[in-house]
Design a protein around this motif. Structure first.
Motif, PDB file in Angstrom:
ATOM      1  N   SER A  44       0.818  -1.215   0.000  1.00 51.54           N
ATOM      2  CA  SER A  44       0.000   0.000   0.000  1.00 51.54           C
ATOM      3  C   SER A  44       0.855   1.269   0.000  1.00 51.54           C
ATOM      4  O   SER A  44       0.326   2.364   0.137  1.00 51.54           O
ATOM      5  CB  SER A  44      -0.904   0.005   1.233  1.00 51.54           C
ATOM      6  OG  SER A  44      -0.119  -0.039   2.425  1.00 51.54           O
ATOM      7  N   TYR A  45       2.170   1.119  -0.108  1.00 56.02           N
ATOM      8  CA  TYR A  45       3.146   2.216  -0.100  1.00 56.02           C
ATOM      9  C   TYR A  45       3.338   2.825   1.288  1.00 56.02           C
ATOM     10  O   TYR A  45       3.894   3.905   1.424  1.00 56.02           O
ATOM     11  CB  TYR A  45       2.768   3.309  -1.109  1.00 56.02           C
ATOM     12  CG  TYR A  45       3.003   2.893  -2.541  1.00 56.02           C
ATOM     13  CD1 TYR A  45       4.235   3.100  -3.155  1.00 56.02           C
ATOM     14  CD2 TYR A  45       1.998   2.270  -3.273  1.00 56.02           C
ATOM     15  CE1 TYR A  45       4.455   2.708  -4.469  1.00 56.02           C
ATOM     16  CE2 TYR A  45       2.207   1.868  -4.589  1.00 56.02           C
ATOM     17  CZ  TYR A  45       3.437   2.089  -5.176  1.00 56.02           C
ATOM     18  OH  TYR A  45       3.656   1.693  -6.474  1.00 56.02           O
ATOM     19  N   GLU A  46       2.907   2.142   2.317  1.00 56.53           N
ATOM     20  CA  GLU A  46       3.169   2.573   3.690  1.00 56.53           C
ATOM     21  C   GLU A  46       4.573   2.136   4.091  1.00 56.53           C
ATOM     22  O   GLU A  46       4.961   0.987   3.875  1.00 56.53           O
ATOM     23  CB  GLU A  46       2.145   1.945   4.632  1.00 56.53           C
ATOM     24  CG  GLU A  46       2.419   2.198   6.101  1.00 56.53           C
ATOM     25  CD  GLU A  46       1.542   1.339   6.997  1.00 56.53           C
ATOM     26  OE1 GLU A  46       1.665   1.466   8.228  1.00 56.53           O
ATOM     27  OE2 GLU A  46       0.742   0.544   6.469  1.00 56.53           O
ATOM     28  N   ALA A  47       5.351   3.052   4.661  1.00 55.90           N
ATOM     29  CA  ALA A  47       6.712   2.719   5.081  1.00 55.90           C
ATOM     30  C   ALA A  47       6.679   1.742   6.248  1.00 55.90           C
ATOM     31  O   ALA A  47       5.957   1.951   7.225  1.00 55.90           O
ATOM     32  CB  ALA A  47       7.459   3.992   5.475  1.00 55.90           C
ATOM     33  N   LEU A  48       7.481   0.671   6.152  1.00 57.95           N
ATOM     34  CA  LEU A  48       7.504  -0.356   7.189  1.00 57.95           C
ATOM     35  C   LEU A  48       8.784  -0.342   8.008  1.00 57.95           C
ATOM     36  O   LEU A  48       8.757  -0.328   9.227  1.00 57.95           O
ATOM     37  CB  LEU A  48       7.316  -1.744   6.561  1.00 57.95           C
ATOM     38  CG  LEU A  48       5.982  -2.012   5.870  1.00 57.95           C
ATOM     39  CD1 LEU A  48       5.983  -3.412   5.279  1.00 57.95           C
ATOM     40  CD2 LEU A  48       4.824  -1.838   6.849  1.00 57.95           C
ATOM     41  N   ARG A  91       9.274  -2.089  -2.583  1.00 61.35           N
ATOM     42  CA  ARG A  91       7.869  -2.266  -2.179  1.00 61.35           C
ATOM     43  C   ARG A  91       7.499  -3.738  -2.234  1.00 61.35           C
ATOM     44  O   ARG A  91       7.815  -4.439  -3.197  1.00 61.35           O
ATOM     45  CB  ARG A  91       6.970  -1.457  -3.112  1.00 61.35           C
ATOM     46  CG  ARG A  91       5.476  -1.681  -2.952  1.00 61.35           C
ATOM     47  CD  ARG A  91       4.714  -0.743  -3.877  1.00 61.35           C
ATOM     48  NE  ARG A  91       3.297  -1.052  -3.932  1.00 61.35           N
ATOM     49  CZ  ARG A  91       2.716  -1.727  -4.919  1.00 61.35           C
ATOM     50  NH1 ARG A  91       3.442  -2.172  -5.931  1.00 61.35           N
ATOM     51  NH2 ARG A  91       1.414  -1.962  -4.898  1.00 61.35           N
ATOM     52  N   LEU A  92       6.836  -4.214  -1.168  1.00 57.41           N
ATOM     53  CA  LEU A  92       6.367  -5.593  -1.133  1.00 57.41           C
ATOM     54  C   LEU A  92       5.322  -5.834  -2.217  1.00 57.41           C
ATOM     55  O   LEU A  92       4.489  -4.970  -2.496  1.00 57.41           O
ATOM     56  CB  LEU A  92       5.749  -5.913   0.230  1.00 57.41           C
ATOM     57  CG  LEU A  92       6.696  -6.008   1.427  1.00 57.41           C
ATOM     58  CD1 LEU A  92       5.892  -6.208   2.706  1.00 57.41           C
ATOM     59  CD2 LEU A  92       7.697  -7.132   1.241  1.00 57.41           C
ATOM     60  N   TYR A 197       7.567   9.041   1.573  1.00 60.37           N
ATOM     61  CA  TYR A 197       6.775   7.964   2.176  1.00 60.37           C
ATOM     62  C   TYR A 197       6.744   8.021   3.702  1.00 60.37           C
ATOM     63  O   TYR A 197       6.008   7.265   4.321  1.00 60.37           O
ATOM     64  CB  TYR A 197       7.340   6.607   1.736  1.00 60.37           C
ATOM     65  CG  TYR A 197       7.456   6.499   0.241  1.00 60.37           C
ATOM     66  CD1 TYR A 197       6.346   6.200  -0.541  1.00 60.37           C
ATOM     67  CD2 TYR A 197       8.667   6.749  -0.398  1.00 60.37           C
ATOM     68  CE1 TYR A 197       6.444   6.131  -1.920  1.00 60.37           C
ATOM     69  CE2 TYR A 197       8.771   6.680  -1.777  1.00 60.37           C
ATOM     70  CZ  TYR A 197       7.659   6.377  -2.534  1.00 60.37           C
ATOM     71  OH  TYR A 197       7.755   6.321  -3.902  1.00 60.37           O
ATOM     72  N   LEU A 198       7.517   8.903   4.298  1.00 58.00           N
ATOM     73  CA  LEU A 198       7.555   8.989   5.758  1.00 58.00           C
ATOM     74  C   LEU A 198       6.565  10.000   6.316  1.00 58.00           C
ATOM     75  O   LEU A 198       6.313  10.027   7.514  1.00 58.00           O
ATOM     76  CB  LEU A 198       8.971   9.345   6.231  1.00 58.00           C
ATOM     77  CG  LEU A 198      10.022   8.265   5.986  1.00 58.00           C
ATOM     78  CD1 LEU A 198      11.393   8.743   6.448  1.00 58.00           C
ATOM     79  CD2 LEU A 198       9.657   6.974   6.708  1.00 58.00           C
ATOM     80  N   TYR A 199       6.022  10.865   5.476  1.00 56.44           N
ATOM     81  CA  TYR A 199       4.994  11.819   5.893  1.00 56.44           C
ATOM     82  C   TYR A 199       5.417  12.587   7.141  1.00 56.44           C
ATOM     83  O   TYR A 199       4.700  12.647   8.129  1.00 56.44           O
ATOM     84  CB  TYR A 199       3.664  11.109   6.153  1.00 56.44           C
ATOM     85  CG  TYR A 199       3.247  10.200   5.028  1.00 56.44           C
ATOM     86  CD1 TYR A 199       3.183   8.826   5.218  1.00 56.44           C
ATOM     87  CD2 TYR A 199       2.943  10.713   3.777  1.00 56.44           C
ATOM     88  CE1 TYR A 199       2.815   7.984   4.195  1.00 56.44           C
ATOM     89  CE2 TYR A 199       2.578   9.872   2.736  1.00 56.44           C
ATOM     90  CZ  TYR A 199       2.510   8.508   2.949  1.00 56.44           C
ATOM     91  OH  TYR A 199       2.151   7.685   1.929  1.00 56.44           O
ATOM     92  N   LEU A 200       6.588  13.199   7.079  1.00 56.81           N
ATOM     93  CA  LEU A 200       7.121  13.869   8.256  1.00 56.81           C
ATOM     94  C   LEU A 200       6.338  15.124   8.624  1.00 56.81           C
ATOM     95  O   LEU A 200       6.474  15.635   9.725  1.00 56.81           O
ATOM     96  CB  LEU A 200       8.590  14.235   8.027  1.00 56.81           C
ATOM     97  CG  LEU A 200       9.515  13.036   7.822  1.00 56.81           C
ATOM     98  CD1 LEU A 200      10.954  13.497   7.729  1.00 56.81           C
ATOM     99  CD2 LEU A 200       9.367  12.045   8.962  1.00 56.81           C
ATOM    100  N   ASP A 201       5.517  15.641   7.727  1.00 58.14           N
ATOM    101  CA  ASP A 201       4.744  16.839   8.045  1.00 58.14           C
ATOM    102  C   ASP A 201       3.509  16.518   8.874  1.00 58.14           C
ATOM    103  O   ASP A 201       2.850  17.417   9.383  1.00 58.14           O
ATOM    104  CB  ASP A 201       4.303  17.550   6.758  1.00 58.14           C
ATOM    105  CG  ASP A 201       5.489  18.148   6.024  1.00 58.14           C
ATOM    106  OD1 ASP A 201       6.498  18.433   6.688  1.00 58.14           O
ATOM    107  OD2 ASP A 201       5.409  18.321   4.801  1.00 58.14           O
TER     108      ASP A 201
END
Length: 203
Positions: A44-48, A91-92, A197-201
């Protein structure tokens, strides 16, 4: 697969977080343990997590993941019959369910990321962590009482309160929320393209 790694690119990245200017370098052997870590995304493109280069290459060769972003510095893992370039982000192919934990551990790395690596008092480059209410005066070691600080401000503030100095904070002292912040709290540095992908904001 052997452990030989060669840096075959004609260029090397200058700087650690975002590739900006590259300069020529000769080919030379690079220990596999020194190869850059690789960001692993869910389907899903979520960082793991951030994987060692060896593990990332094994997943690629095993058909469990695909390359999303190549690393700007070409580092190649070689064996007798094949060679694989170490990527920056993979990406998985299949989605894996990860238990969600709401509390994000407060680490120096995560705090620096939250405050943008800037001093909360003067906005200079931050190199230390300061307790807004000093520990000697009952201050807690948590997200709501810690701030990134430059060394001069940290030294000048010492064990004083902001009201005693007439200082003001320029950043909100809040605990970040979100799955990826748990990963950020464990990272020492962020590789190329990772911030997408880390969405630091999102705090």
């Amino acid at each position: 697969m052997g452990t030989a790694v060669r840096e075959n690119s004609e260029y090397r990245q200058r700087g650690s977080r975002t590739p900006k200017r590259l300069e020529p370098v000769p080919d030379r052997p690079v220990p596999l343990a020194s190869a850059p870590r690789v960001l692993l995304l869910n389907a899903s493109y979520e960082a793991l997590t951030a994987l060692p280069a060896r593990r990332a290459v094994v997943m690629l060769l095993g058909g469990k993941a695909d390359v999303v972003h190549e690393h700007p510095v070409e580092v190649v893992v070689r064996s007798v019959d094949t060679s694989v370039r170490v990527p920056s982000v993979i990406r998985l192919r299949e989605y894996v369910r990860i238990p969600y934990r709401t509390q994000v551990p407060m680490t120096r790395a995560a705090l620096m990321h939250r405050d943008g690596h800037r001093c909360g008092y003067c906005n200079a480059k931050a190199t230390t962590v300061d307790h807004v209410v000093p520990r000697s005066r009952g201050g807690a070691h948590n997200w709501e009482n810690c701030v990134a600080s430059c060394a001069p401000c940290n030294h000048r503030k010492a064990d004083k309160l902001l009201s005693e100095l007439g200082w003001e904070l320029h950043v909100p002292l809040v605990a970040p929320r979100g799955r990826t912040w748990r990963l950020v709290s464990q990272l020492r540095e962020i590789g190329p393209y990772w911030e997408d992908y880390l969405y630091l904001d999102a705090a």
